[in-house]
Design a protein around this motif. Structure first.
Motif, PDB file in Angstrom:
ATOM      1  N   ARG A 135       3.584  -0.411   9.939  1.00 56.96           N
ATOM      2  CA  ARG A 135       3.196  -1.434   8.978  1.00 56.96           C
ATOM      3  C   ARG A 135       4.369  -1.614   8.028  1.00 56.96           C
ATOM      4  NH1 ARG A 135      -0.880   1.146   6.654  1.00 56.96           N
ATOM      5  NH2 ARG A 135      -2.380   0.239   8.088  1.00 56.96           N
ATOM      6  N   GLU A 162       4.172  -7.180   8.109  1.00 58.52           N
ATOM      7  CA  GLU A 162       3.887  -7.071   9.527  1.00 58.52           C
ATOM      8  C   GLU A 162       3.167  -5.758   9.774  1.00 58.52           C
ATOM      9  OE1 GLU A 162       8.524  -6.962  10.359  1.00 58.52           O
ATOM     10  OE2 GLU A 162       7.559  -5.759  11.923  1.00 58.52           O
ATOM     11  N   GLU A 163       2.338  -5.741  10.796  1.00 61.92           N
ATOM     12  CA  GLU A 163       1.708  -4.494  11.219  1.00 61.92           C
ATOM     13  C   GLU A 163       1.357  -4.608  12.683  1.00 61.92           C
ATOM     14  OE1 GLU A 163      -1.642  -3.658   8.644  1.00 61.92           O
ATOM     15  OE2 GLU A 163      -2.691  -5.486   9.184  1.00 61.92           O
ATOM     16  N   THR A 164       1.487  -3.483  13.381  1.00 60.10           N
ATOM     17  CA  THR A 164       1.235  -3.484  14.815  1.00 60.10           C
ATOM     18  C   THR A 164      -0.227  -3.239  15.137  1.00 60.10           C
ATOM     19  OG1 THR A 164       1.743  -1.140  14.931  1.00 60.10           O
ATOM     20  CG2 THR A 164       3.569  -2.680  15.324  1.00 60.10           C
TER      21      THR A 164
END
Lengths: 45, 150
Positions: free
Chosen positions: B52, B95-97
């Motif tokens: 993240r 952003e985060e996966t």
């Protein structure tokens, strides 16, 4: 390996051995870099 | 990260002259360079598929989940210790996966608490409003911990 990468590898090893427990404060140790850039790294939950 | 310990790497920058450079003033290229530097410092540690990237007003931060082997190598006290604090919400998740829990999300209407000694309208810390879903989620965690100690 650059000085930064060498320094970062040492900090990573230290952070695993001494994680900062579940705290959100700015963490140590810091990796001071040139040009007014400051980086800190720790292990948290 | 959803219960997994994380590597936390944070970067801050100062403008020429030494003043703190708030993250909203970072150019897209400086932001991209900073994210790359965070990943370089974390290096081969952790699981890069679980990350993240988020910002506060002063720092840009990376969370990367530890691997199972790293977790197994942490000292016992880390797993056994009582929580000392709960991190407040970020200002913005970049952003985060994987989706984070509601408690990891920004407050919808934070109070902008000026940072001690700081000058300028961009140097503040977000204090939870207590009313939006992320704040309610963080409050619920604190309530559960308080009840568990009682």
């Amino acid at each position: 390996m650059s000085r930064l990468d060498t320094l970062a590898a040492g900090v990573r090893a230290g952070a695993l051995a001494n994680p900062l427990t579940k705290a959100h404060a700015p963490v140590l140790p810091s990796l001071g870099l040139a040009g007014g850039v400051y980086v800190a790294l720790s292990v948290n939950l | 990260m959803n219960g997994t310990p994380v590597w936390l790497c944070s970067i801050s920058r100062r403008a020429p002259g030494g003043r703190t450079l708030p993250t909203p003033l970072w150019s897209p290229s400086v932001m991209a360079e900073s994210v790359a530097l965070l990943r370089r410092v974390v290096g081969p540690a952790g699981n890069p598929a679980r990350e993240r990237v988020f910002r506060m007003q002063v720092t840009l931060c990376l969370h990367r989940a530890l691997t199972d082997a790293e977790i197994a190598g942490l000292p016992d006290w880390f797993h056994e210790a009582d929580p000392t604090d709960l991190a407040g919400g970020p200002v913005e998740i970049l952003e985060e996966t994987e989706p984070g829990a509601e408690s990891t999300k920004p407050c919808h209407d934070p109070e902008r608490v000026p940072l001690p000694g700081a000058r300028g309208p961009l140097l503040w810390f977000p204090a939870d409003c207590g009313r939006c879903p992320p704040c309610e989620a963080r409050a619920a965690i604190m309530d559960r911990r308080r009840d568990a100690r009682a």
